[in-house]
Scaffold this motif. Sequence first.
Motif, mmCIF file in Angstrom:
data_model
loop_
_atom_site.group_PDB
_atom_site.id
_atom_site.type_symbol
_atom_site.label_atom_id
_atom_site.label_comp_id
_atom_site.label_asym_id
_atom_site.label_seq_id
_atom_site.Cartn_x
_atom_site.Cartn_y
_atom_site.Cartn_z
ATOM 1 N N ASP A 158 0.866 -1.173 0.000
ATOM 2 C CA ASP A 158 0.000 0.000 0.000
ATOM 3 C C ASP A 158 0.907 1.229 0.000
ATOM 4 O OD1 ASP A 158 -2.815 1.212 0.565
ATOM 5 O OD2 ASP A 158 -1.470 2.164 2.016
ATOM 6 N N ALA A 159 0.865 1.979 -1.108
ATOM 7 C CA ALA A 159 1.836 3.058 -1.322
ATOM 8 C C ALA A 159 1.791 4.121 -0.228
ATOM 9 C CB ALA A 159 1.601 3.696 -2.690
ATOM 10 N N GLU A 160 0.589 4.511 0.182
ATOM 11 C CA GLU A 160 0.455 5.574 1.176
ATOM 12 C C GLU A 160 1.000 5.140 2.534
ATOM 13 O OE1 GLU A 160 -0.017 9.378 1.885
ATOM 14 O OE2 GLU A 160 -0.539 8.475 -0.046
ATOM 15 N N THR A 161 0.626 3.915 2.931
ATOM 16 C CA THR A 161 1.109 3.392 4.215
ATOM 17 C C THR A 161 2.620 3.241 4.200
ATOM 18 O OG1 THR A 161 -0.968 2.180 4.519
ATOM 19 C CG2 THR A 161 0.890 1.492 5.869
ATOM 20 N N LEU A 162 3.139 2.699 3.090
ATOM 21 C CA LEU A 162 4.578 2.496 2.985
ATOM 22 C C LEU A 162 5.330 3.823 3.035
ATOM 23 C CD1 LEU A 162 6.797 0.394 2.696
ATOM 24 C CD2 LEU A 162 6.544 0.544 0.218
ATOM 25 N N LYS A 163 4.760 4.855 2.420
ATOM 26 C CA LYS A 163 5.378 6.187 2.432
ATOM 27 C C LYS A 163 5.496 6.715 3.862
ATOM 28 C CE LYS A 163 4.914 10.730 0.240
ATOM 29 N NZ LYS A 163 4.057 11.582 -0.630
ATOM 30 N N LYS A 164 4.439 6.521 4.654
ATOM 31 C CA LYS A 164 4.465 6.967 6.050
ATOM 32 C C LYS A 164 5.485 6.177 6.862
ATOM 33 C CE LYS A 164 -0.369 8.500 6.136
ATOM 34 N NZ LYS A 164 -1.743 8.217 6.638
ATOM 35 N N VAL A 165 5.535 4.865 6.622
ATOM 36 C CA VAL A 165 6.486 4.011 7.341
ATOM 37 C C VAL A 165 7.920 4.428 7.016
ATOM 38 C CG1 VAL A 165 7.379 1.661 7.560
ATOM 39 C CG2 VAL A 165 4.913 2.046 7.517
ATOM 40 N N GLU A 166 8.183 4.688 5.736
ATOM 41 C CA GLU A 166 9.535 5.087 5.334
ATOM 42 C C GLU A 166 9.932 6.432 5.939
ATOM 43 O OE1 GLU A 166 9.220 4.782 1.101
ATOM 44 O OE2 GLU A 166 9.908 2.680 1.074
ATOM 45 N N ALA A 167 8.957 7.345 6.091
ATOM 46 C CA ALA A 167 9.221 8.631 6.737
ATOM 47 C C ALA A 167 9.577 8.421 8.211
ATOM 48 C CB ALA A 167 8.010 9.549 6.609
ATOM 49 N N GLU A 168 8.855 7.510 8.868
ATOM 50 C CA GLU A 168 9.160 7.183 10.267
ATOM 51 C C GLU A 168 10.551 6.549 10.373
ATOM 52 O OE1 GLU A 168 6.074 5.000 12.403
ATOM 53 O OE2 GLU A 168 4.603 5.743 10.946
ATOM 54 N N LEU A 169 10.857 5.708 9.409
ATOM 55 C CA LEU A 169 12.139 5.009 9.400
ATOM 56 C C LEU A 169 13.301 5.992 9.255
ATOM 57 C CD1 LEU A 169 13.366 2.116 9.381
ATOM 58 C CD2 LEU A 169 13.167 2.158 6.894
ATOM 59 N N ALA A 170 13.081 7.051 8.496
ATOM 60 C CA ALA A 170 14.133 8.035 8.233
ATOM 61 C C ALA A 170 14.397 8.958 9.418
ATOM 62 C CB ALA A 170 13.781 8.857 6.999
ATOM 63 N N ALA A 171 13.463 8.998 10.364
ATOM 64 C CA ALA A 171 13.615 9.864 11.531
ATOM 65 C C ALA A 171 14.708 9.330 12.460
ATOM 66 C CB ALA A 171 12.286 9.962 12.280
ATOM 67 N N VAL A 172 15.170 10.179 13.355
ATOM 68 C CA VAL A 172 16.176 9.770 14.336
ATOM 69 C C VAL A 172 15.622 8.618 15.176
ATOM 70 C CG1 VAL A 172 17.545 10.498 16.320
ATOM 71 C CG2 VAL A 172 17.152 12.093 14.418
ATOM 72 N N GLU A 173 16.393 7.542 15.265
ATOM 73 C CA GLU A 173 15.994 6.325 15.990
ATOM 74 C C GLU A 173 14.708 5.700 15.429
ATOM 75 O OE1 GLU A 173 15.887 7.069 20.180
ATOM 76 O OE2 GLU A 173 18.050 7.386 20.314
ATOM 77 N N GLY A 174 14.427 5.999 14.162
ATOM 78 C CA GLY A 174 13.218 5.456 13.532
ATOM 79 C C GLY A 174 13.240 3.947 13.426
ATOM 80 N N ALA A 175 14.399 3.394 13.020
ATOM 81 C CA ALA A 175 14.519 1.939 12.879
ATOM 82 C C ALA A 175 14.299 1.251 14.224
ATOM 83 C CB ALA A 175 15.887 1.568 12.305
ATOM 84 N N GLU A 176 14.852 1.833 15.284
ATOM 85 C CA GLU A 176 14.698 1.261 16.631
ATOM 86 C C GLU A 176 13.219 1.219 17.038
ATOM 87 O OE1 GLU A 176 16.894 3.441 15.730
ATOM 88 O OE2 GLU A 176 18.882 2.734 16.351
ATOM 89 N N ARG A 177 12.498 2.328 16.772
ATOM 90 C CA ARG A 177 11.077 2.382 17.158
ATOM 91 C C ARG A 177 10.235 1.396 16.348
ATOM 92 N NH1 ARG A 177 12.127 7.984 17.894
ATOM 93 N NH2 ARG A 177 11.537 8.459 15.746
ATOM 94 N N LEU A 178 10.502 1.314 15.027
ATOM 95 C CA LEU A 178 9.729 0.405 14.188
ATOM 96 C C LEU A 178 10.032 -1.055 14.535
ATOM 97 C CD1 LEU A 178 9.813 2.150 10.695
ATOM 98 C CD2 LEU A 178 7.918 2.028 12.299
ATOM 99 N N HIS A 179 11.304 -1.343 14.815
ATOM 100 C CA HIS A 179 11.645 -2.716 15.176
ATOM 101 C C HIS A 179 11.005 -3.089 16.510
ATOM 102 C CE1 HIS A 179 14.089 -6.355 15.835
ATOM 103 N NE2 HIS A 179 14.215 -6.353 14.505
ATOM 104 N N ALA A 180 10.926 -2.129 17.438
ATOM 105 C CA ALA A 180 10.264 -2.378 18.728
ATOM 106 C C ALA A 180 8.773 -2.646 18.522
ATOM 107 C CB ALA A 180 10.468 -1.182 19.655
ATOM 108 N N GLU A 181 8.157 -1.910 17.602
ATOM 109 C CA GLU A 181 6.737 -2.124 17.281
ATOM 110 C C GLU A 181 6.528 -3.525 16.704
ATOM 111 O OE1 GLU A 181 3.355 -0.536 14.100
ATOM 112 O OE2 GLU A 181 5.039 0.781 14.597
#
Length: 306
Positions: free
Chosen positions: A117-140
């Motif tokens: 889903d392009a819109e959802t993926l775009k939001k996820v990638e924006a979160e991933l690009a943020a400081v400590e984004g990978a850590e937060r997404l992996h924790a989720e």
Amino acid sequence: MRVVFVVGRTASGKSAFAMDLAKEFQGAIVNCDSIQVFRSLNVGSAKPSIQDFQDVPHYLFDYVEEGDEITAGEFSRDFFANLKKIENQFPVVFVVGGTGFYFQAIEKGMYPIGAADAETLKKVEAELAAVEGAERLHAELKEKDPKTAEKISINDHYRLARAIEMMRTHGKPVSEIKKEFEEQQTPFPYPLFKLGFRISKEELLPRVRKRTEHMLKAGLVNEVKNLLAKNLESWAPLQSVGYKETVEYLNGSIGSEIELCEKIIQNTMRLAKKQRTWFQRDSSIFWVSPENFKEAQEKVRQFLSY
């Protein structure tokens, strides 16, 4: 009809090997390379020669038009449609290529969830690009789908983003989606044997160098120049190894043809490493060295006899 997968690293000699096997057992060759499906990509894809096409029937080569694209799911449908048409014509077909994802699609099917889903993926990638984004997404992911989190490194941003996107889009863990898919899976509809070519990095490098030098002499630069003249620079296959570097060369990012050759060799070896990792996960592949034709021949003969 029986089916033999012939898999392995790029430039390992599997295509020539499959040609010899097809001649020996009166079989056909079916392509499972994601670039050789396209028209006009001949030199850089190491497509079989005109003589090869004349000597043995070949299928699923050259059938996707310039500028068009194809998904693994679409390829899988085309694969089975072709096999259905020819299943009474040959005792065996040899499915040849190095695109592991395509082999997986035809053997095990595709998740029914389709494209991201392009819109959802775009939001996820924006979160991933943020400081400590990978850590937060992996924790989720770890909280909601610990089984999947165990298999995905915090540094594997592509798979992490895709897992989070799938989970949010479909409202269930990826591990649950996978389980449902496996429960609904239908077995591969033909008797199947998988043959792989094991070749060391030291043996592969001179093969890759020889093939790359041959491609450049055979007109790879002109092939790409003609495609760019048709405004196809953004065509997805031109991002593949060999083509991508040649586009860069023609755009001036790579200074000389010697540098171009070395860059293609370097990236081909990287691709070969990824292919090796992919295929080694499959314990059902029977591995042989490229020079052991008789051993492979005997295994195929045994497979066809029962």
